[in-house]
Every structure is written in structure tokens, then in C-alpha cells.
Design a protein around this motif. Structure first.
Motif, mmCIF file in Angstrom:
data_model
loop_
_atom_site.group_PDB
_atom_site.id
_atom_site.type_symbol
_atom_site.label_atom_id
_atom_site.label_comp_id
_atom_site.label_asym_id
_atom_site.label_seq_id
_atom_site.Cartn_x
_atom_site.Cartn_y
_atom_site.Cartn_z
ATOM 1 N N PHE A 66 0.784 -1.350 0.070
ATOM 2 C CA PHE A 66 0.016 0.060 0.126
ATOM 3 C C PHE A 66 0.771 1.164 -0.044
ATOM 4 N N PHE A 67 1.886 1.392 0.812
ATOM 5 C CA PHE A 67 2.649 2.427 0.848
ATOM 6 C C PHE A 67 3.596 2.642 -0.201
ATOM 7 N N ALA A 68 4.126 1.409 -0.949
ATOM 8 C CA ALA A 68 4.936 1.738 -2.310
ATOM 9 C C ALA A 68 4.032 2.228 -3.365
ATOM 10 N N SER A 69 2.667 1.795 -3.404
ATOM 11 C CA SER A 69 1.805 2.124 -4.537
ATOM 12 C C SER A 69 1.295 3.723 -4.018
ATOM 13 N N CYS A 70 1.220 3.811 -2.855
ATOM 14 C CA CYS A 70 1.107 5.490 -2.563
ATOM 15 C C CYS A 70 2.051 6.264 -3.337
ATOM 16 N N LEU A 71 3.285 5.811 -2.923
ATOM 17 C CA LEU A 71 4.306 6.632 -3.438
ATOM 18 C C LEU A 71 4.558 6.740 -4.946
ATOM 19 N N GLY A 72 4.196 5.456 -5.466
ATOM 20 C CA GLY A 72 4.236 5.500 -6.934
ATOM 21 C C GLY A 72 3.310 6.604 -7.390
ATOM 22 N N LEU A 73 1.916 6.403 -6.920
ATOM 23 C CA LEU A 73 1.062 7.320 -7.453
ATOM 24 C C LEU A 73 1.239 8.959 -7.228
ATOM 25 N N GLY A 74 1.933 9.032 -5.990
ATOM 26 C CA GLY A 74 2.296 10.408 -5.682
ATOM 27 C C GLY A 74 3.594 11.016 -6.718
ATOM 28 N N TYR A 75 4.406 9.979 -7.090
ATOM 29 C CA TYR A 75 5.365 10.391 -8.105
ATOM 30 C C TYR A 75 4.915 10.740 -9.506
ATOM 31 N N PHE A 76 3.943 9.749 -10.161
ATOM 32 C CA PHE A 76 3.219 10.062 -11.396
ATOM 33 C C PHE A 76 2.473 11.288 -11.319
ATOM 34 N N SER A 77 1.760 11.610 -10.053
ATOM 35 C CA SER A 77 0.976 12.839 -9.837
ATOM 36 C C SER A 77 1.846 13.982 -10.066
ATOM 37 N N ALA A 78 2.852 14.010 -9.377
ATOM 38 C CA ALA A 78 3.954 15.340 -9.358
ATOM 39 C C ALA A 78 4.643 15.307 -10.627
ATOM 40 N N ASN A 79 4.733 14.373 -11.537
ATOM 41 C CA ASN A 79 5.448 14.510 -12.672
ATOM 42 C C ASN A 79 4.711 14.357 -13.884
#
Length: 111
Positions: A66-79
Motif C-alpha cells: 500500500f505505501f509503495a503504491s501510494c508513493l508511486g501514485l504520488g510520483y506520477f501525480s507530481a511528474n
């Protein structure tokens, strides 16, 4: 790239549901694991270590996903390169120039 974001989003949803279910399945410190399976013990279902290791390890794995996928979604959202981006100013439309001053009527102003 869009398919990869969709996969990460699905992993996020399923891992969140897994964390919820696994936490709700766990018993408190004073509860017997055998009460959930009748009068017998939980060793037959989860092995000799009991249900605490199985459920706690499953919860830990789901939480890491869950935390890894949240970080991945945050990365894609920021970039993101398209769509609505709040960091850039909104596009402006061309403005119509103001009308020129009214033509003179021929009156002469003394000095």
C-alpha cells in the motif's frame, strides 16, 4: 505509461482492502485464536505458530504494498506532463485593445 498508472492504482486499492480485512481479522492481545474456529485451536489452520504470525505477516506485506503504491501514485501525480497542473498559470485569452480616444471636435483651447 497510462496502463502502468492504472496497474499501480489497482494495486493500491487491493492492498488497502487487504490491510482493512487483515486488521479486522486479528484478535486483541487477550483474545483466544481458538474462539474464532470453535473450541479447537488455530494450529490446524495456520500451522504451529498460530494465527498471529500469519495475519501479522500478511498485514505487514499488504501495508508495504500500500505505501509503495501510494508513493508511486504520488510520483506520477507530481511528474505528470498533461492534464491539469496547478503549478503553471492558467492560459490567458487575447484581450481586445481599448478603443481609441474620441476624435477632437475642432475646439481650440487657449494657452
Amino acid at each position: 505509461m497510462e496502463a502502468f498508472k492504472t496497474i499501480i492504482f489497482l494495486v493500491n486499492i487491493f492492498s488497502a482492502l487487504a490491510v482493512i480485512v487483515l486488521v479486522l481479522l486479528q484478535h486483541g492481545k487477550g483474545a483466544d485464536a481458538g474462539a474464532a474456529f470453535g473450541s479447537g485451536s488455530a494450529q490446524g489452520v495456520f500451522g504451529a505458530a498460530g494465527s498471529a504470525n500469519f495475519l501479522s505477516r500478511g498485514t505487514a506485506l499488504a501495508a508495504v504494498l500500500f505505501f509503495a503504491s501510494c508513493l508511486g501514485l504520488g510520483y506520477f501525480s507530481a511528474n505528470q506532463s498533461s492534464g491539469l497542473n496547478f503549478d503553471q498559470p492558467a492560459p490567458t485569452t487575447q484581450s481586445v485593445p481599448a478603443p481609441a480616444a474620441a476624435p477632437a471636435t475642432g475646439q481650440v483651447v487657449p494657452d
